[in-house]
Design an enzyme around this catalytic site. Sequence first.
Site, PDB file in Angstrom:
ATOM      1  N   GLU A 110      55.473 -25.743  -5.255  1.00 41.99           N
ATOM      2  CA  GLU A 110      56.767 -24.727  -5.447  1.00 41.99           C
ATOM      3  C   GLU A 110      58.118 -25.097  -5.082  1.00 41.99           C
ATOM      4  O   GLU A 110      59.158 -25.840  -5.944  1.00 41.99           O
ATOM      5  CB  GLU A 110      56.503 -23.189  -5.331  1.00 41.99           C
ATOM      6  CG  GLU A 110      55.267 -22.787  -6.712  1.00 41.99           C
ATOM      7  CD  GLU A 110      56.142 -22.640  -7.796  1.00 41.99           C
ATOM      8  OE1 GLU A 110      57.137 -22.804  -8.409  1.00 41.99           O
ATOM      9  OE2 GLU A 110      55.269 -22.675  -8.391  1.00 41.99           O
ATOM     10  N   TYR A 123      47.839 -25.798 -18.242  1.00 43.12           N
ATOM     11  CA  TYR A 123      48.352 -25.380 -17.250  1.00 43.12           C
ATOM     12  C   TYR A 123      48.681 -23.344 -17.586  1.00 43.12           C
ATOM     13  O   TYR A 123      48.091 -22.533 -16.762  1.00 43.12           O
ATOM     14  CB  TYR A 123      49.722 -26.069 -16.019  1.00 43.12           C
ATOM     15  CG  TYR A 123      49.986 -25.270 -15.402  1.00 43.12           C
ATOM     16  CD1 TYR A 123      50.014 -25.358 -13.961  1.00 43.12           C
ATOM     17  CD2 TYR A 123      51.043 -24.076 -15.423  1.00 43.12           C
ATOM     18  CE1 TYR A 123      50.042 -24.108 -12.787  1.00 43.12           C
ATOM     19  CE2 TYR A 123      51.921 -23.716 -14.192  1.00 43.12           C
ATOM     20  CZ  TYR A 123      51.505 -23.093 -12.910  1.00 43.12           C
ATOM     21  OH  TYR A 123      52.242 -23.307 -12.198  1.00 43.12           O
ATOM     22  N   TRP A 174      59.450 -27.667 -13.238  1.00 45.65           N
ATOM     23  CA  TRP A 174      58.084 -27.503 -12.948  1.00 45.65           C
ATOM     24  C   TRP A 174      57.024 -29.049 -13.370  1.00 45.65           C
ATOM     25  O   TRP A 174      55.957 -29.021 -13.350  1.00 45.65           O
ATOM     26  CB  TRP A 174      56.711 -25.930 -13.661  1.00 45.65           C
ATOM     27  CG  TRP A 174      55.803 -26.444 -12.757  1.00 45.65           C
ATOM     28  CD1 TRP A 174      55.020 -26.620 -13.784  1.00 45.65           C
ATOM     29  CD2 TRP A 174      55.192 -26.053 -11.782  1.00 45.65           C
ATOM     30  NE1 TRP A 174      53.771 -25.996 -12.946  1.00 45.65           N
ATOM     31  CE2 TRP A 174      53.617 -26.189 -11.582  1.00 45.65           C
ATOM     32  CE3 TRP A 174      55.533 -26.549 -10.158  1.00 45.65           C
ATOM     33  CZ2 TRP A 174      53.019 -26.042 -10.794  1.00 45.65           C
ATOM     34  CZ3 TRP A 174      55.120 -26.453  -9.422  1.00 45.65           C
ATOM     35  CH2 TRP A 174      53.556 -26.114  -9.899  1.00 45.65           C
TER      36      TRP A 174
END
Length: 193
Positions: A38, A16, A46
């Site tokens: 988000e 990522y 996250w």
Amino acid sequence: MKRCVWVTKEQLYIDYHDKEWGVPVYDDQRLFEMLCLEGAQAGLSWWTILQKRENYRLAFDHFEAEKIVQYTDEKVQSLLSDSGIVRNRLKIQSVITNAKSYLKMKELHGSFSNYIWNFVENKPIINHWATKEDVPATTELSDRMSKQLKKDGFKFVGSTICYSFMQAVGMVNDHTLECFCHPSNNFVDTKNI
């Protein structure tokens, strides 16, 4: 190879960071997906959302807004029982609400990309932070974006979420200077995710 210090040894996180975070995204559907993810992150890490991202794609029809706006109460109930996503009614409902606003902005601006990239005048902001402590959680720009998105009907778009979104989709490049992904280190990835 040096990376931003927040990256763990988990391969999913490394990938990522190396291939997505800070890379400009102009595809409407990918931008919508990241805005929703988000929002799902609010109050969580996250990493939690990243691990569930594939489940989210399946649960929310790969973030096809045209399908999402058709969701019924039965679909919402099925999402609330899906352990592959964060089972929070407000967050699930926000994806449906955001799909409606997304389609409206797409229509008004020609694309969602045009709408969202206008906040940075269509050019990524490249920051030059020495350490992760230098990187802000919000900025005047994320405050402005948050206010406008809320005005345009979006939910779960507070200033911190907006800034994380801008970082994720490359509107802002916040790789620290020592990270090999910082533009000053000649790392170039032209792949548009």
